[in-house]
Scaffold this motif. Structure first.
Motif, PDB file in Angstrom:
ATOM      1  N   ASN A   1       0.840  -1.197   0.000  1.00 16.63           N
ATOM      2  CA  ASN A   1       0.000   0.000   0.000  1.00 16.63           C
ATOM      3  C   ASN A   1       0.877   1.249   0.000  1.00 16.63           C
ATOM      4  O   ASN A   1       0.630   2.196  -0.761  1.00 16.63           O
ATOM      5  CB  ASN A   1      -0.931  -0.024   1.210  1.00 16.63           C
ATOM      6  N   GLY A   2       1.930   1.242   0.825  1.00 19.47           N
ATOM      7  CA  GLY A   2       2.851   2.374   0.881  1.00 19.47           C
ATOM      8  C   GLY A   2       3.557   2.588  -0.443  1.00 19.47           C
ATOM      9  O   GLY A   2       3.748   3.727  -0.895  1.00 19.47           O
ATOM     10  N   ALA A   3       3.937   1.490  -1.106  1.00 19.20           N
ATOM     11  CA  ALA A   3       4.607   1.584  -2.397  1.00 19.20           C
ATOM     12  C   ALA A   3       3.666   2.184  -3.443  1.00 19.20           C
ATOM     13  O   ALA A   3       4.083   3.027  -4.255  1.00 19.20           O
ATOM     14  CB  ALA A   3       5.106   0.210  -2.839  1.00 19.20           C
ATOM     15  N   PHE A   4       2.400   1.762  -3.437  1.00 15.25           N
ATOM     16  CA  PHE A   4       1.427   2.341  -4.364  1.00 15.25           C
ATOM     17  C   PHE A   4       1.283   3.832  -4.124  1.00 15.25           C
ATOM     18  O   PHE A   4       1.300   4.630  -5.062  1.00 15.25           O
ATOM     19  CB  PHE A   4       0.049   1.661  -4.186  1.00 15.25           C
ATOM     20  N   ARG A   5       1.134   4.225  -2.859  1.00 16.07           N
ATOM     21  CA  ARG A   5       0.950   5.632  -2.530  1.00 16.07           C
ATOM     22  C   ARG A   5       2.165   6.452  -2.964  1.00 16.07           C
ATOM     23  O   ARG A   5       2.026   7.552  -3.509  1.00 16.07           O
ATOM     24  CB  ARG A   5       0.675   5.805  -1.040  1.00 16.07           C
ATOM     25  N   ALA A   6       3.370   5.919  -2.725  1.00 14.26           N
ATOM     26  CA  ALA A   6       4.593   6.628  -3.101  1.00 14.26           C
ATOM     27  C   ALA A   6       4.668   6.804  -4.616  1.00 14.26           C
ATOM     28  O   ALA A   6       5.022   7.894  -5.108  1.00 14.26           O
ATOM     29  CB  ALA A   6       5.820   5.869  -2.592  1.00 14.26           C
ATOM     30  N   GLU A   7       4.367   5.769  -5.362  1.00 15.18           N
ATOM     31  CA  GLU A   7       4.409   5.864  -6.827  1.00 15.18           C
ATOM     32  C   GLU A   7       3.349   6.844  -7.346  1.00 15.18           C
ATOM     33  O   GLU A   7       3.588   7.572  -8.289  1.00 15.18           O
ATOM     34  CB  GLU A   7       4.220   4.481  -7.463  1.00 15.18           C
ATOM     35  N   MET A   8       2.180   6.829  -6.710  1.00 12.57           N
ATOM     36  CA  MET A   8       1.109   7.753  -7.130  1.00 12.57           C
ATOM     37  C   MET A   8       1.508   9.206  -6.792  1.00 12.57           C
ATOM     38  O   MET A   8       1.228  10.114  -7.574  1.00 12.57           O
ATOM     39  CB  MET A   8      -0.220   7.383  -6.482  1.00 12.57           C
ATOM     40  N   ARG A   9       2.198   9.416  -5.644  1.00 10.70           N
ATOM     41  CA  ARG A   9       2.671  10.742  -5.296  1.00 10.70           C
ATOM     42  C   ARG A   9       3.648  11.262  -6.334  1.00 10.70           C
ATOM     43  O   ARG A   9       3.622  12.450  -6.685  1.00 10.70           O
ATOM     44  CB  ARG A   9       3.348  10.723  -3.916  1.00 10.70           C
ATOM     45  N   LYS A  10       4.512  10.383  -6.858  1.00 10.39           N
ATOM     46  CA  LYS A  10       5.448  10.764  -7.901  1.00 10.39           C
ATOM     47  C   LYS A  10       4.700  11.267  -9.138  1.00 10.39           C
ATOM     48  O   LYS A  10       5.235  12.071  -9.893  1.00 10.39           O
ATOM     49  CB  LYS A  10       6.322   9.579  -8.310  1.00 10.39           C
ATOM     50  N   ARG A  11       3.489  10.802  -9.308  1.00 12.77           N
ATOM     51  CA  ARG A  11       2.669  11.209 -10.446  1.00 12.77           C
ATOM     52  C   ARG A  11       1.785  12.412 -10.102  1.00 12.77           C
ATOM     53  O   ARG A  11       0.946  12.793 -10.873  1.00 12.77           O
ATOM     54  CB  ARG A  11       1.804  10.045 -10.912  1.00 12.77           C
ATOM     55  N   GLY A  12       1.991  12.921  -8.860  1.00 15.82           N
ATOM     56  CA  GLY A  12       1.225  14.087  -8.430  1.00 15.82           C
ATOM     57  C   GLY A  12      -0.198  13.759  -8.001  1.00 15.82           C
ATOM     58  O   GLY A  12      -1.052  14.629  -7.991  1.00 15.82           O
ATOM     59  N   LYS A  13      -0.429  12.514  -7.613  1.00 11.81           N
ATOM     60  CA  LYS A  13      -1.774  12.102  -7.214  1.00 11.81           C
ATOM     61  C   LYS A  13      -1.730  11.484  -5.823  1.00 11.81           C
ATOM     62  O   LYS A  13      -1.032  10.517  -5.576  1.00 11.81           O
ATOM     63  CB  LYS A  13      -2.336  11.099  -8.214  1.00 11.81           C
ATOM     64  N   GLU A  14      -2.496  12.094  -4.915  1.00 11.96           N
ATOM     65  CA  GLU A  14      -2.583  11.583  -3.561  1.00 11.96           C
ATOM     66  C   GLU A  14      -3.746  10.592  -3.459  1.00 11.96           C
ATOM     67  O   GLU A  14      -4.854  10.907  -3.858  1.00 11.96           O
ATOM     68  CB  GLU A  14      -2.783  12.715  -2.550  1.00 11.96           C
ATOM     69  N   ILE A  15      -3.449   9.451  -2.919  1.00 11.46           N
ATOM     70  CA  ILE A  15      -4.539   8.482  -2.659  1.00 11.46           C
ATOM     71  C   ILE A  15      -4.471   8.018  -1.220  1.00 11.46           C
ATOM     72  O   ILE A  15      -3.511   8.151  -0.547  1.00 11.46           O
ATOM     73  CB  ILE A  15      -4.510   7.269  -3.621  1.00 11.46           C
TER      74      ILE A  15
END
Length: 169
Positions: free
Chosen positions: A155-169
């Protein structure tokens, strides 16, 4: 030499087909009575009957419960019939043990089954019988705990990758 090189692949293929056919025939051959007897002894030593000891009463209870859902007004009758059915079918769980013995005898040779019986009668085999359920239960607990913790990592890895894309989940 040229004739031999053309013949060799065909000969190898023919031999492979013959051997694969004989292996298949051995695997699909009916197990001997002695192999089935050894498989029964092995399953008895391993207390396999505990897996299906309540199969008949359990099935009777499930069927009664299902029938009660659409026939509530027959509750008294269905309870009485359940006792009759359970009594008349008592012992049928042996069919499960017989089937399991045949399956084991189909997967192991007679000698392998005899060797397994010898092992399970040994002190180490008896210890395995006693300790394996506890080890499996502890292993399952560990796997569940690991999965829960690992899910947080994923879950943390998904959130980190999404943050790199400028999207907070």
């Amino acid at each position: 030499m040229k004739g031999l090189s053309r013949f060799l692949p065909a000969a190898c293929l023919a031999l492979a087909l013959v051997f694969s056919g004989s292996v298949h025939a051995q695997q699909s051959a009916q197990p001997t009575a002695a192999a089935i007897a050894s498989a029964r002894e092995l399953l008895t030593l391993k207390h396999a009957d505990a897996m299906y000891a309540n199969a008949v009463p359990g099935m009777v209870e499930r069927t009664k419960t299902t029938l009660l859902q659409s026939n509530l007004n027959y509750q008294k009758d269905l309870n009485e019939v359940a006792l009759i059915v359970a009594k008349s079918l008592a012992g049928r769980e042996k069919e499960i043990g017989d089937g399991m013995a045949k399956i084991y005898a189909g997967h192991f040779t007679e000698q392998e089954l005899k060797d397994l019986v010898t092992f399970y009668k040994s002190p180490l085999g008896q210890k395995l019988i006693a300790q394996e359920p506890k080890a499996i239960e502890a292993s399952m607990g560990f796997m569940n705990q690991w999965a829960h913790q690992f899910a947080d990592v994923v879950n943390g890895a998904f959130r980190a990758e999404m943050r790199k894309r400028g999207k907070e989940i």
